[in-house]
Design an enzyme around this catalytic site. Structure first.
Site, PDB file in Angstrom:
ATOM      1  CE1 TYR A  56      -3.991  -2.037   5.337  1.00  0.00           C
ATOM      2  CE2 TYR A  56      -3.327   0.142   4.574  1.00  0.00           C
ATOM      3  CZ  TYR A  56      -3.718  -1.152   4.313  1.00  0.00           C
ATOM      4  OH  TYR A  56      -3.825  -1.567   3.010  1.00  0.00           O
ATOM      5  CB  THR A  64      -0.895   0.013   1.259  1.00  0.00           C
ATOM      6  OG1 THR A  64      -1.491   1.306   1.406  1.00  0.00           O
ATOM      7  CG2 THR A  64      -0.104  -0.283   2.518  1.00  0.00           C
TER       8      THR A  64
END
Ligand code: UDP
Length: 330
Positions: free
Chosen positions: A142, A117
């Site tokens: 995250y 990501t």
């Protein structure tokens, strides 16, 4: 020989399943159905309902299906949840990935593709397109949980020379399969295009624009929205390259072009024909003003040539999927 897709019942994973299925590949899916849906898979693709944290199960699936490559999507993806439940995120995203990598290495599955990501970059010091060698400074558990998995893959590839991986760092993934077979189905989704489409269709009473005072052309945040089918294609190219003996690689996936929140909302209004109202509210914590990918590496090394790089197409395909979901649930 099969490709194991973890999280194949989720948003991006299901597009990957269809991409490989369309090209005649044999695929097997492991998904615990915590956020995914089994109805999104092609009927002839085997689904093993289970958790990737169950290493015995993973090992058995690898043996039973003759798995020779893994594409790993399974994980938790809600950034604010990762802030309130960091240990849960490190367990689900990092610890379970470690086990999966271990099973791959011990079974001799030497091609591994990982869903990473742009959150690994945190809040970049620049508004220019972000290249892979920019500082890695995630600001959420995250992002850290994904970066830690990238690091495990890097070290595993160094220690076990036959093992090679590709980590693809996604920018803002959106849109749905143009053939209407897969899309973003999670009811709790918070992503801009999904939320705006739901508002246009009357499934939400209102929506918020988070921040209008950013140092961007119209004051709202700029993001690089990439069509999910182009993203699936990047994985397919990465798979072919690893099978051809390609070495390990980290590559961004985005179009290198950003749109503001207001530009996205205009596109949703165009596609839906509905001029819905929005509330302008304060900034959301942790939003960088601008996140745009430099994806030259994916182009030059993977031969990736996006064919859906069009905001209207992204919004229209997502809107069609949202309409289908509304019908399905009424
Ligand atoms: N955004 C917004 N309203 C919403 C959802 C998102 O204004 O209901 C904004 C958000 O602040 C960000 C951009 O849209 O600037 C994209 O957010 P999204 O959650 O889709 O993806 P992110 O960039 O956070 O991964």
């Amino acid at each position: 020989m099969s490709v194991l897709i973890t999280g194949g019942c989720g948003y991006i994973g299901s597009h990957m399943v269809w991409e490989l299925h369309d090209s005649g590949e044999s695929v097997v899916v492991i998904d615990n159905l915590s956020t995914g849906f089994d109805w999104v898979l092609p009927k002839d693709v085997p689904l093993v309902v289970g958790d990737i944290g169950d290493q015995a199960l993973v090992g058995q699936v690898i043996r039973d299906h003759g798995v020779n490559a893994i594409i790993h999507f399974a994980g938790s993806i809600v950034v604010p949840d990762s802030v309130t439940d960091p240990l849960g995120y490190y367990f689900n995203n990092t610890v379970k990935s470690r086990g999966l990598i271990e099973e791959a290495v011990s079974a001799g599955v030497n091609s591994f593709i990982f869903s990473s990501t742009a959150a690994v970059y945190g809040i970049p010091d620049t508004d220019s397109p972000i290249a892979e060698d920019m500082p890695l400074q995630p600001i959420s558990p995250y992002g850290s949980s994904k970066l830690m998995t990238e690091i495990m893959l890097r070290d595993a590839a160094f220690a076990y020379p036959d093992f090679n991986y590709t980590a693809l760092r996604y920018f803002n993934v959106a849109g749905a399969d143009p053939k209407g077979r897969a899309g973003q189905s999670t009811p709790r989704a918070t992503h801009l295009i999904k939320v705006a489409n739901q508002t246009a269709l009357g499934d939400r009473s209102h929506m918020d624009v988070f921040g209008t005072d950013y140092n961007t052309p119209d004051g709202t945040c700029v993001r690089d929205y990439i069509h999910v089918s182009d993203l699936a294609k990047a994985h397919a190219l990465a798979l072919a390259r690893l099978r051809d003996g390609g070495d390990s690689l980290v590559a961004n996936c985005g179009y290198g072009h950003g749109y503001s929140v207001l530009q996205v909302l205009e596109a949703v209004k165009r596609a839906s024909g509905v001029d819905f109202a929005v509330n302008y509210v304060d900034r959301r914590a942790g939003d960088p003003p601008s996140l745009v990918a430099n994806s030259e590496r994916a182009g030059s090394v993977l031969g990736w040539e996006p064919s859906h790089a069009d905001l209207d197409l992204i919004v229209e395909t997502a809107l069609s999927w949202e309409r289908m979901l509304l019908q399905k649930h009424t």
